[in-house]
Design a protein around this motif. Structure first.
Motif, PDB file in Angstrom:
ATOM      1  N   UNK A 184     -30.279  48.339   9.055  1.00 14.15           N
ATOM      2  CA  UNK A 184     -29.014  47.585   9.147  1.00 14.15           C
ATOM      3  C   UNK A 184     -28.412  47.183   7.795  1.00 14.15           C
ATOM      4  N   UNK A 185     -29.142  47.406   6.713  1.00 11.72           N
ATOM      5  CA  UNK A 185     -28.561  47.100   5.400  1.00 11.72           C
ATOM      6  C   UNK A 185     -27.657  48.263   4.997  1.00 11.72           C
ATOM      7  N   UNK A 186     -26.420  47.918   4.618  1.00 11.79           N
ATOM      8  CA  UNK A 186     -25.475  48.991   4.332  1.00 11.79           C
ATOM      9  C   UNK A 186     -25.241  49.172   2.841  1.00 11.79           C
ATOM     10  N   UNK A 187     -25.325  48.059   2.113  1.00  7.92           N
ATOM     11  CA  UNK A 187     -24.938  48.144   0.713  1.00  7.92           C
ATOM     12  C   UNK A 187     -25.664  47.039  -0.045  1.00  7.92           C
ATOM     13  N   UNK A 188     -26.170  47.326  -1.231  1.00  7.77           N
ATOM     14  CA  UNK A 188     -26.820  46.303  -2.042  1.00  7.77           C
ATOM     15  C   UNK A 188     -26.240  46.373  -3.447  1.00  7.77           C
ATOM     16  N   UNK A 189     -25.832  45.198  -3.938  1.00  6.58           N
ATOM     17  CA  UNK A 189     -25.303  45.145  -5.305  1.00  6.58           C
ATOM     18  C   UNK A 189     -26.030  44.039  -6.050  1.00  6.58           C
ATOM     19  N   UNK A 190     -26.455  44.320  -7.290  1.00  2.00           N
ATOM     20  CA  UNK A 190     -27.090  43.283  -8.087  1.00  2.00           C
ATOM     21  C   UNK A 190     -26.019  42.622  -8.941  1.00  2.00           C
TER      22      UNK A 190
END
Lengths: 307, 334
Positions: free
Chosen positions: B253-259
């Motif tokens: 369910x995680x679509x996008x990760x940004x640091x």
């Protein structure tokens, strides 16, 4: 269901009654409606006392020497001359008043002019209330119902006319209390004539002010327009002063000014001897004025009420 | 097959000074649904509605309500619709009862029917107790309910609501929503409403059209629209100075990760379920979660997504501004 046919009359009555109820439920407005004529009549009517100018009182400080005629060996004492002069002036004054104003009593003359004035000041609010209805969203709400567009305009016109007639009644009653000198040709039937004349001018003027307010969204603009129209309309007429004493150009304006015709009609029906042909002219003029302006109001409202 | 109650095609309104308020808008509303127009102030919502309720004339395009053209058969449209405007149009100086009766007069409803119906509607909106009081003394919520009663006096087949809860407090707003839902159920009406509250559109509407600068930029059911936003935003910080982006991305369910600035901004579906799973995964690998926040999609994010700007400086006429202020003042009256 939704198959009811909204008749023009039903809508017109409903909207007119709304306005009248709003008016009657605000005791201050009603009180003002009664006080305003009292103040105008009391202050203006009695303060501008033209009668006093043409009376013996205004000669009381005049110094008159004794006149002696040595050839005959007589001397006429100043007191006697003055007394004669004052008597003569009194009668000249009354004559001047009668010739200039048509009546000997200026208060009577001007108090009947007040009726025209109150018609102008009552009808001018019809345009203003249109601007308010638009601003408060009431107008859009009404426009989304099947009620006739003509009923929307005419409810304002009718409301202005009924209010003018109410105010005219108060003025008339007060004028009588304050000493209106009624003409011998007056009969109670004349009252109906007064109402009819007031109605006609109210219809014409409020249609005019409404037509000007159809697209207006700012009551400040409306206020400025109304003042621009009302003031000249009042002074270029016979409300305060007879047109016969005016310069040629002003008389020309006064002679097409519908306010002059209403004032003349009212005076003939109350304080002046009635001249049937003149009265008929007055009514025809007022009738045409009302018909033309309300026709214009309706046409414009059809076109411009929906933006 | 359900038929379309409102049909709009290429509807356009250009105002006098060349301002395009509504720009070739097309949509249809099915029988029995609540259709919402969602957008910021000045987006063209009310202008569109005013054309549908025959108060404004379209510059271009066509629209029909129950098959009646809004220009050519305006009279017929007016008979079958009910309108609850954004403003408080009830007369302050008249009583609630008198106001509803006035509306009945405008529709030409026979007096006896009108009286019965007015009492029924006042009962429905729970104003019976106050029916003879002047509207001046009503609270914002009571005024709203009175407007509802007025809009229903002709038993309309389609009810138009313009910003039905503008300026009301949270409790009153929820109560108005209840009334609207009940109306739809009891009378089986079709409802068209405008709003700039996402939660309102979410709570009430079967379908929503998002409108901005006079154009429809998205249309669908509330859940469809929310999904189109890509889900919730989870922000997480960890104690360790390591990049765990890949690890987080591996969670379902995680679509996008940004640091960003030492924390992770995660776009995920059903965030309230996904967030604990992320924490669990991180903990198992020996990382310590120091901070966590969960944001569900808001109106602002809808606009960010579709228009890229969050704040609006919409040119508003002085008239509209004053009308708006009067509306808010009345909404807040107690």
């Amino acid at each position: 269901m939704s198959e009811y046919r909204p008749s023009i009359l039903r809508g017109l009555l409903a909207l007119t009654i709304r306005e009248l109820k709003k008016w009657a439920k605000e005791p201050i407005i009603l009180l003002m409606a009664i006080l305003q004529p009292v103040i105008w009549m009391g202050l203006l009517g009695k303060a501008m006392n033209i009668n006093a100018i043409f009376s013996a009182n205004s000669l009381s400080n005049v110094n008159i020497p004794d006149i002696s005629i040595p050839d005959y060996g007589i001397t006429i004492p100043s007191l006697l001359i003055k007394q004669r002069l004052l008597e003569a002036f009194d009668s000249i004054g009354a004559n001047v008043m009668q010739n200039v104003f048509g009546v000997a009593d200026y208060f009577s003359y001007m108090s009947m002019g007040m009726i025209s004035m109150i018609v102008m000041f009552t009808t001018m609010f019809s345009g203003m209330s249109m601007v308010w209805d638009r601003r408060l969203g009431f107008l859009d709400k009404v426009l989304s119902t099947p009620v006739s567009r003509a009923a929307i305009i005419f409810s304002k016109v009718l409301n202005a006319a009924l209010r003018s007639m109410f105010q005219a009644t108060i003025i008339l009653a007060l004028a009588v209390v304050f000493g209106l000198k009624i003409s011998p040709t007056f009969s109670p039937v004349n009252l109906l004539g007064i109402y009819a004349a007031v109605f006609l001018l109210s219809v014409g003027l409020s249609s005019l002010f409404l037509a000007l307010a159809l697209r207006s969204t700012r009551h400040e603009t409306q206020m400025a327009v109304v003042n621009l129209i009302n003031m000249p309309l009042m002074f270029a007429s016979n409300v305060f002063f007879p047109t016969s004493m005016m310069p040629e150009w002003l008389r020309a304006i006064a002679s097409v000014n519908p306010v002059s015709y209403l004032t003349d009609a009212i005076r003939q029906l109350t304080i002046m001897p009635l001249d049937a042909s003149m009265l008929v002219t007055d009514f025809i003029y007022l009738g045409v004025f009302a018909a033309v302006l309300s026709a214009i109001g309706i046409t414009l409202s059809w076109k411009y009420l929906t933006r | 097959m359900t038929k379309n109650v409102i049909e709009v095609e290429g509807l356009t309104k250009v105002f006098n000074r060349g301002f395009v308020a509504v720009d070739h808008v097309s949509f249809s509303v099915k029988e029995g649904e609540i259709f919402g127009f969602l957008g910021p102030n000045g987006a063209g919502k009310t202008t569109t509605m005013n054309m549908l309720i025959t108060v404004l004339k379209p510059t271009e395009g066509r629209a029909s309500v129950l098959g009646y053209d809004v220009v050519k058969q305006a009279g017929m449209v007016r008979k079958v619709i009910g309108v609850v405007p954004q403003e408080y149009t009830a007369d302050e100086d008249l009583s609630g009862y008198e106001n509803v009766m006035l509306c009945a007069d405008l529709y030409g409803i026979p007096k006896d029917v009108a009286k019965r119906r007015t009492l029924e509607l006042l009962e429905l909106v729970e104003l019976t107790q106050f029916k003879d009081k002047r509207v001046e003394t009503y609270s914002g919520g009571m005024r709203r309910r009175l407007e509802l009663a007025c809009g229903l006096i002709n038993t309309p087949k389609v009810l138009f609501l313009d910003e039905p809860t503008l300026g009301l407090d949270v409790q009153t707003r929820a109560a108005i929503w209840d009334y609207i839902k009940r109306l739809k159920e009891e009378y089986g009406m079709t409802l068209f409403m405008t709003t700039h509250y996402l939660e309102e559109a979410d709570a009430l509407c079967d379908r929503i059209a998002i409108i901005d600068h006079g154009k429809i930029i998205a249309m669908g059911s509330p859940s469809e629209l929310k999904e189109s936003l890509g889900g919730d935003i989870i922000t997480i910080s960890i104690k360790e100075d390591m990049d765990v982006s890949e690890l987080i991305r591996s969670v379902d369910n995680v679509k996008e990760v940004k640091k960003e600035n030492g924390s992770y901004r995660i776009k995920a579906e059903s965030g309230e379920v996904t967030a604990p799973i992320i924490i669990e995964v991180l903990r198992r690998r020996g990382y310590t979660v120091t901070r966590l926040s969960l944001t569900e999609p808001t109106l602002n994010e809808v606009y960010l997504e579709h228009t890229g700007k969050s704040m609006r400086d919409v040119e508003e006429s002085r008239e509209a501004f004053i009308t708006h202020r009067i509306t808010l003042r009345r909404a807040r009256s107690r």
